[in-house]
Scaffold this active site. Structure first.
Site, PDB file in Angstrom:
ATOM      1  N   SER A 142      35.584  33.688  31.525  1.00  0.00           N
ATOM      2  CA  SER A 142      34.704  34.727  32.049  1.00  0.00           C
ATOM      3  C   SER A 142      34.682  35.928  31.117  1.00  0.00           C
ATOM      4  O   SER A 142      35.620  36.154  30.335  1.00  0.00           O
ATOM      5  CB  SER A 142      35.201  35.174  33.434  1.00  0.00           C
ATOM      6  OG  SER A 142      34.591  36.372  33.858  1.00  0.00           O
ATOM      7  N   TYR A 155      40.856  38.473  39.579  1.00  0.00           N
ATOM      8  CA  TYR A 155      39.914  37.475  39.070  1.00  0.00           C
ATOM      9  C   TYR A 155      39.982  37.416  37.551  1.00  0.00           C
ATOM     10  O   TYR A 155      40.032  36.334  36.952  1.00  0.00           O
ATOM     11  CB  TYR A 155      38.494  37.821  39.520  1.00  0.00           C
ATOM     12  CG  TYR A 155      37.432  36.925  38.924  1.00  0.00           C
ATOM     13  CD1 TYR A 155      37.206  35.650  39.446  1.00  0.00           C
ATOM     14  CD2 TYR A 155      36.671  37.340  37.833  1.00  0.00           C
ATOM     15  CE1 TYR A 155      36.245  34.819  38.897  1.00  0.00           C
ATOM     16  CE2 TYR A 155      35.706  36.516  37.282  1.00  0.00           C
ATOM     17  CZ  TYR A 155      35.494  35.255  37.817  1.00  0.00           C
ATOM     18  OH  TYR A 155      34.549  34.434  37.254  1.00  0.00           O
TER      19      TYR A 155
END
Length: 275
Positions: A142, A155
């Site tokens: 990500s 996250y």
């Protein structure tokens, strides 16, 4: 050496929506057969309906270690062989500071995003190593593994863990299975339901959020292309490239830009800084 997708069999996790769904559909369009995996049966059915052919659907929770360990045999029973694994399944953190996230959610994020990816990969490596043309593995990191994103600390940690696992995996495969390659893809903002929901929760106008995002179909094409070329890593999306370039100039600068871009939305409910 680049491999063709034509006639190959690929497992795609997270195939019930978003990027995973688009990767599954694009692989079928390119002549491959797909074992589509997701925890959401309805989403898988939508993917299968859109694909029309050469797809099997499998409801699987990638955080279930026993089910993951048994899954390669399910794919072999359905398709006879397996040529590649696209690890795309993942969950997002609700936007908030580190004081807002519960211990149970921390465990869930790390279990699904990181451990689930690791265990799926471990389960399929022996079978991919048997393919005469070589197997392919893709892991999805990500933007938050490139630069810290306000309101998504855990996250980001889970996706950074995926990235560094992927890089280390590439080294391991040189000894364990030289014909198998692992590609770690770091996408920027891709216009999926997760991104839409995050933007709405942060109060970011949808038109603004979507303007920064790449379409899932375009992202899927790029992910497949770099994976089939056997590249070790790839960054996808304008914002991801911008932040990587900023980070090379100055990591503090990249972090500050991220804070200025996102912090006012992510931290609007957080207590004011103490003087």
């Amino acid at each position: 050496m680049a491999l063709s997708t034509e006639g190959k069999v690929f497992v795609v996790t997270g195939a019930g929506n978003g990027i995973g769904q688009q990767v599954a559909l694009e692989l079928v369009e390119q002549g491959a057969t797909v074992a589509a995996v997701d925890i959401n049966a309805d989403g898988l059915q939508q993917t299968a309906d859109a694909a029309g052919a050469r797809i099997s659907t499998h409801v699987l929770d990638i955080s279930d270690s026993d089910a993951v360990a048994a899954f390669p045999q399910v794919v072999l029973d359905a398709h006879g062989v397996v040529d590649g694994l696209f690890n795309i399944a993942g969950i997002a953190q609700s936007v908030g500071t580190t004081l807002d996230i519960e211990p149970e959610r921390i465990d869930q994020l790390m279990t699904v995003n990181f451990r689930g990816t690791v265990e799926m990969t471990q389960a399929f490596i022996p079978h991919l190593a048997e393919r005469p043309d070589g197997g392919r593995i893709m892991l999805t990191s990500s933007l938050s593994a490139i630069v810290p994103v306000p309101g998504a600390a855990v996250y980001g940690a889970s996706k950074a863990a995926v990235a560094y696992y992927g890089y280390g995996l590439s080294q391991d495969l040189r000894r364990l299975a030289p014909s198998v390659t692992a590609t770690t893809v770091t996408p920027g903002t891709i216009w999926t339901d997760i991104v839409r929901n995050t933007a709405e929760s942060m109060g970011i106008p949808i038109a603004v959020a979507k303007g920064f995002a790449m379409s899932p179909r375009k992202a899927a094409k790029k992910m497949i292309a770099v994976t089939m070329k056997g590249r070790t890593s790839s960054v996808i999306g304008k914002d991801a490239h911008v932040y990587r370039a900023l980070g090379r100039i100055s990591a503090p600068l990249a972090e500050r830009v991220s804070y200025l871009q996102v912090g006012s939305f992510a931290y609007r409910k957080a207590p004011a800084p103490k003087s």
